[in-house]
Design a protein around this motif. Structure first.
Motif: not given
Length: 365
Positions: A93-103
């Motif tokens: 999840t933390i990686q996803a946010i770094q890739y550009g996920a909003t939330d």
């Protein structure tokens, strides 16, 4: 009112149906289609141009993380990830946010969450919030390596972008008194924190307290990731520990972060008193706790996030002692709610793009 068009992506037909039904209960949302995996999602995003995508992380053929990287590069759109609360799920999840996920939304009980109804309102709220996200900022790819830390020569020359309050503290006071930095953020916060924390030098002459709105199980992964990129030590805060200069303490999900005097030192105090405006940890609670600490000069920072958490706490901070307040600019905020609310108090000293917030902090520390 124009409805928010949503694409629901999940490999489970049951979960697709459940999320579809929850979202369509809102008169402000229209689910335009569903997709079974990341590959299917990429095709449908190109065809349908949704306003928001909800996407599971764990999927066959092309998982959520790989799909997210391609989507943000080729067809940027606000994406809300659905994640399990396992250690691996939190890391992803933390990686996803770094890739550009909003939330992200934490599933209550694993991949097939029969009790997903428990977070129905959260799903609706986060989709609506994501529809207002600054997609240009989201599409920027943050570096996965440590940012260059800032030297004294660099930050001594910085001028604030905007000043809204006269300073009543002499420069000599700022140079001789103990200082503490407190940062509050929410939607888009992990990327903003990476931009700020990784620029702080290891000899920072202040402790840093951070409230990032996150549920239990995710803040430790956030702290570990930031620590791997930073010169300062970054850790999840522990109840009773004495705060040290050059260390960043992130409030654990589900706990308010407070500080109290222990002799001549400051110690972390964590508690599970009632949520404030739906948040625990709450920025307001942290700011209010810091406001009553004597003999410290305080630097308060409010960055990207939905809502107004932090603005009431900022008012309390400014009532007690010397405080410098910094808010993130609209230009770089993923969601401008929290900084905007702080600025509206007329107590913010500087409004800065996220890339310059570390410089502003160091100017005062």
């Amino acid at each position: 009112m124009k409805k928010v068009k949503v694409l629901v992506v999940d490999d489970s037909a049951f979960m697709r149906k459940l999320i579809h039904d929850f979202l369509t209960e809102s008169s402000r949302i229209e689910v335009i289609d569903t997709a079974r995996n990341g590959e299917d999602a990429i095709k449908k995003i190109k065809q349908l141009k949704p306003d928001v995508v909800t996407m599971d992380i764990e999927m066959p053929i092309l998982n959520g993380l790989e799909a997210l990287k391609i989507i943000m590069k080729e067809h940027p759109v606000p994406i809300v990830m659905l994640s399990s609360t396992t250690y691996e799920g939190a890391e992803n999840t933390i990686q996803a946010i770094q890739y550009g996920a909003t939330d992200f939304i934490a599933k209550p009980s694993g991949a097939i969450s029969l009790d997903l109804y428990k977070i129905k309102e959260e799903i609706i709220e986060k989709v609506l919030s994501a529809s207002q996200a600054n997609i240009k900022q989201l599409a920027k790819s943050p570096s996965n390596v440590k940012s260059t830390t800032i030297s004294a020569d660099n930050y001594s020359k910085i001028e604030p972008k905007e000043a809204t309050l006269k300073t009543y503290v002499t420069s000599s006071n700022w140079n001789t008194t103990k200082k503490i930095v407190c940062i509050g953020t929410s939607t888009g916060g992990p990327r903003a924190l990476q931009n700020v924390v990784t620029k702080l030098p290891s000899n920072l002459q202040a402790p840093v307290l951070v409230v990032q709105h996150m549920p239990p199980g995710f803040t430790k992964s956030l702290a570990n990731r930031l620590n791997s990129f930073s010169e300062v030590e970054v850790k999840e805060a522990e109840d009773g520990e004495i705060v040290k200069n050059g260390t960043v303490y992130i409030a654990p999900g589900g706990f308010h972060l407070k500080v109290k005097h222990v002799g001549t030192s400051l110690a972390i105090h964590l508690d599970q008193s009632p949520a404030r405006s739906g948040h625990r940890p709450s920025v307001d609670v942290m700011f209010e706790s810091v406001s009553v600490i004597k003999d410290y000069l305080k630097i308060a920072v409010v960055m990207t996030g939905m809502g107004s958490d932090g603005s009431q706490g900022l008012i309390e901070l400014k009532k007690h002692g010397a405080v410098k307040a910094i808010a993130e600019s609209k230009e770089t905020s993923i969601v401008f709610g929290m900084p905007k609310a702080a600025i509206s108090t007329n107590l913010v000293d500087e409004v800065q793009n996220v890339e310059r917030i570390a410089e502003s902090i160091l100017k005062y520390v």
